[in-house]
Design a protein around this motif. Structure first.
Motif, PDB file in Angstrom:
ATOM      1  N   VAL A 100       0.839  -1.201   0.000  1.00  0.00           N
ATOM      2  CA  VAL A 100       0.000   0.000   0.000  1.00  0.00           C
ATOM      3  C   VAL A 100       0.877   1.255   0.000  1.00  0.00           C
ATOM      4  N   LEU A 101       2.186   1.075   0.135  1.00  0.00           N
ATOM      5  CA  LEU A 101       3.104   2.203   0.178  1.00  0.00           C
ATOM      6  C   LEU A 101       3.745   2.515  -1.173  1.00  0.00           C
ATOM      7  N   ALA A 102       3.814   1.523  -2.024  1.00  0.00           N
ATOM      8  CA  ALA A 102       4.419   1.689  -3.344  1.00  0.00           C
ATOM      9  C   ALA A 102       3.721   0.729  -4.299  1.00  0.00           C
ATOM     10  N   PRO A 103       3.687   1.036  -5.589  1.00  0.00           N
ATOM     11  CA  PRO A 103       2.998   0.155  -6.539  1.00  0.00           C
ATOM     12  C   PRO A 103       3.823  -1.094  -6.869  1.00  0.00           C
ATOM     13  N   LEU A 104       4.067  -1.903  -5.842  1.00  0.00           N
ATOM     14  CA  LEU A 104       4.880  -3.111  -5.976  1.00  0.00           C
ATOM     15  C   LEU A 104       4.117  -4.324  -5.478  1.00  0.00           C
ATOM     16  N   TYR A 105       4.446  -5.484  -6.031  1.00  0.00           N
ATOM     17  CA  TYR A 105       3.824  -6.735  -5.608  1.00  0.00           C
ATOM     18  C   TYR A 105       4.848  -7.851  -5.658  1.00  0.00           C
ATOM     19  N   HIS A 106       4.554  -8.918  -4.986  1.00  0.00           N
ATOM     20  CA  HIS A 106       5.300 -10.168  -5.136  1.00  0.00           C
ATOM     21  C   HIS A 106       4.298 -11.304  -5.031  1.00  0.00           C
ATOM     22  N   ASP A 151       2.449 -26.327 -10.668  1.00  0.00           N
ATOM     23  CA  ASP A 151       1.032 -26.682 -10.785  1.00  0.00           C
ATOM     24  C   ASP A 151       0.084 -25.509 -10.541  1.00  0.00           C
ATOM     25  N   ILE A 152       0.554 -24.458  -9.888  1.00  0.00           N
ATOM     26  CA  ILE A 152      -0.312 -23.290  -9.691  1.00  0.00           C
ATOM     27  C   ILE A 152       0.214 -22.049 -10.418  1.00  0.00           C
ATOM     28  N   ARG A 153       1.296 -22.198 -11.146  1.00  0.00           N
ATOM     29  CA  ARG A 153       1.884 -21.065 -11.861  1.00  0.00           C
ATOM     30  C   ARG A 153       0.913 -20.401 -12.833  1.00  0.00           C
ATOM     31  N   PRO A 154       0.065 -21.155 -13.581  1.00  0.00           N
ATOM     32  CA  PRO A 154      -0.888 -20.464 -14.480  1.00  0.00           C
ATOM     33  C   PRO A 154      -1.810 -19.501 -13.730  1.00  0.00           C
ATOM     34  N   HIS A 155      -2.224 -19.867 -12.526  1.00  0.00           N
ATOM     35  CA  HIS A 155      -3.081 -18.974 -11.724  1.00  0.00           C
ATOM     36  C   HIS A 155      -2.296 -17.734 -11.286  1.00  0.00           C
ATOM     37  N   ALA A 156      -1.047 -17.950 -10.920  1.00  0.00           N
ATOM     38  CA  ALA A 156      -0.197 -16.828 -10.524  1.00  0.00           C
ATOM     39  C   ALA A 156       0.010 -15.873 -11.693  1.00  0.00           C
ATOM     40  N   GLU A 157       0.175 -16.410 -12.882  1.00  0.00           N
ATOM     41  CA  GLU A 157       0.368 -15.565 -14.067  1.00  0.00           C
ATOM     42  C   GLU A 157      -0.863 -14.701 -14.358  1.00  0.00           C
ATOM     43  N   LEU A 158      -2.046 -15.256 -14.152  1.00  0.00           N
ATOM     44  CA  LEU A 158      -3.270 -14.455 -14.317  1.00  0.00           C
ATOM     45  C   LEU A 158      -3.310 -13.311 -13.319  1.00  0.00           C
ATOM     46  N   LEU A 159      -2.912 -13.590 -12.099  1.00  0.00           N
ATOM     47  CA  LEU A 159      -2.862 -12.551 -11.072  1.00  0.00           C
ATOM     48  C   LEU A 159      -1.855 -11.471 -11.452  1.00  0.00           C
ATOM     49  N   GLN A 209      -0.838 -10.621 -14.445  1.00  0.00           N
ATOM     50  CA  GLN A 209      -1.375  -9.829 -15.553  1.00  0.00           C
ATOM     51  C   GLN A 209      -2.340  -8.767 -15.051  1.00  0.00           C
ATOM     52  N   HIS A 210      -3.205  -9.135 -14.105  1.00  0.00           N
ATOM     53  CA  HIS A 210      -4.162  -8.169 -13.556  1.00  0.00           C
ATOM     54  C   HIS A 210      -3.438  -7.065 -12.783  1.00  0.00           C
ATOM     55  N   LEU A 211      -2.502  -7.451 -11.929  1.00  0.00           N
ATOM     56  CA  LEU A 211      -1.784  -6.454 -11.127  1.00  0.00           C
ATOM     57  C   LEU A 211      -1.047  -5.452 -12.003  1.00  0.00           C
ATOM     58  N   GLU A 212      -0.467  -5.929 -13.082  1.00  0.00           N
ATOM     59  CA  GLU A 212       0.320  -5.048 -13.927  1.00  0.00           C
ATOM     60  C   GLU A 212      -0.537  -4.236 -14.895  1.00  0.00           C
ATOM     61  N   ARG A 213      -1.480  -4.881 -15.549  1.00  0.00           N
ATOM     62  CA  ARG A 213      -2.295  -4.174 -16.550  1.00  0.00           C
ATOM     63  C   ARG A 213      -3.357  -3.274 -15.921  1.00  0.00           C
ATOM     64  N   ALA A 214      -4.139  -3.838 -15.027  1.00  0.00           N
ATOM     65  CA  ALA A 214      -5.271  -3.085 -14.483  1.00  0.00           C
ATOM     66  C   ALA A 214      -4.854  -2.091 -13.394  1.00  0.00           C
ATOM     67  N   LEU A 215      -3.851  -2.447 -12.599  1.00  0.00           N
ATOM     68  CA  LEU A 215      -3.498  -1.594 -11.468  1.00  0.00           C
ATOM     69  C   LEU A 215      -2.183  -0.846 -11.634  1.00  0.00           C
ATOM     70  N   LEU A 271      11.668  -5.536   2.122  1.00  0.00           N
ATOM     71  CA  LEU A 271      10.552  -6.461   1.898  1.00  0.00           C
ATOM     72  C   LEU A 271       9.570  -6.414   3.060  1.00  0.00           C
ATOM     73  N   GLU A 272      10.071  -6.449   4.273  1.00  0.00           N
ATOM     74  CA  GLU A 272       9.193  -6.415   5.452  1.00  0.00           C
ATOM     75  C   GLU A 272       8.431  -5.103   5.542  1.00  0.00           C
ATOM     76  N   ALA A 273       9.092  -3.999   5.262  1.00  0.00           N
ATOM     77  CA  ALA A 273       8.453  -2.691   5.366  1.00  0.00           C
ATOM     78  C   ALA A 273       7.365  -2.509   4.311  1.00  0.00           C
ATOM     79  N   LEU A 274       7.592  -3.020   3.102  1.00  0.00           N
ATOM     80  CA  LEU A 274       6.630  -2.790   2.023  1.00  0.00           C
ATOM     81  C   LEU A 274       5.565  -3.889   1.912  1.00  0.00           C
ATOM     82  N   LEU A 275       5.914  -5.129   2.177  1.00  0.00           N
ATOM     83  CA  LEU A 275       4.983  -6.229   1.899  1.00  0.00           C
ATOM     84  C   LEU A 275       4.593  -7.064   3.118  1.00  0.00           C
ATOM     85  N   GLY A 276       5.364  -7.068   4.168  1.00  0.00           N
ATOM     86  CA  GLY A 276       4.985  -7.835   5.361  1.00  0.00           C
ATOM     87  C   GLY A 276       6.143  -8.632   5.918  1.00  0.00           C
ATOM     88  N   ARG A 277       6.044  -8.970   7.181  1.00  0.00           N
ATOM     89  CA  ARG A 277       7.129  -9.664   7.862  1.00  0.00           C
ATOM     90  C   ARG A 277       7.104 -11.163   7.624  1.00  0.00           C
TER      91      ARG A 277
END
Length: 93
Positions: free
Chosen positions: A3-9, A35-43, A45-51, A81-87
């Motif tokens: 919520v502090l910077a437009p970053l995700y992991h 086995d779950i990478r296709p779902h992660a890739e959809l996420l 795409q949304h984070l980068e394109r829409a947000l 990493l802890e400051a921006l995304l969590g401990r």
């Protein structure tokens, strides 16, 4: 997402429920397994394109953030990493 910077992991925790309704301990993966990478890739795409978010550069994960207070830290310096995304990324509610 930060919520502090437009970053995700994108990472994964995997837990299996057994037939007797007991479950395995959650396993944390810094990178989603195949086995779950296709779902992660959809996420992603949304984070980068829409947000407009960008991936967090993991090479900066352990950089200290001196002089900053992070609400869940009881002393010591948080990492970037802890400051921006969590401990504890593997400890989901």
């Amino acid at each position: 997402m930060s919520v502090l910077a437009p970053l995700y992991h994108v990472y994964a925790t995997v837990q299996h429920i057994r037939a007797d309704d007991t479950w395995t301990r959650p396993r944390f993966f810094l990178h989603p397994p195949d086995d779950i990478r296709p779902h992660a890739e959809l996420l992603v795409q949304h984070l980068e394109r829409a947000l407009g978010y960008q991936p967090f550069p993991l090479e900066l994960a352990n950089e200290p953030v001196p002089g900053r207070c992070v609400y869940f830290f009881n002393g010591g310096e948080p990492s970037l990493l802890e400051a921006l995304l969590g401990r504890d990324l593997g400890n989901l509610p």
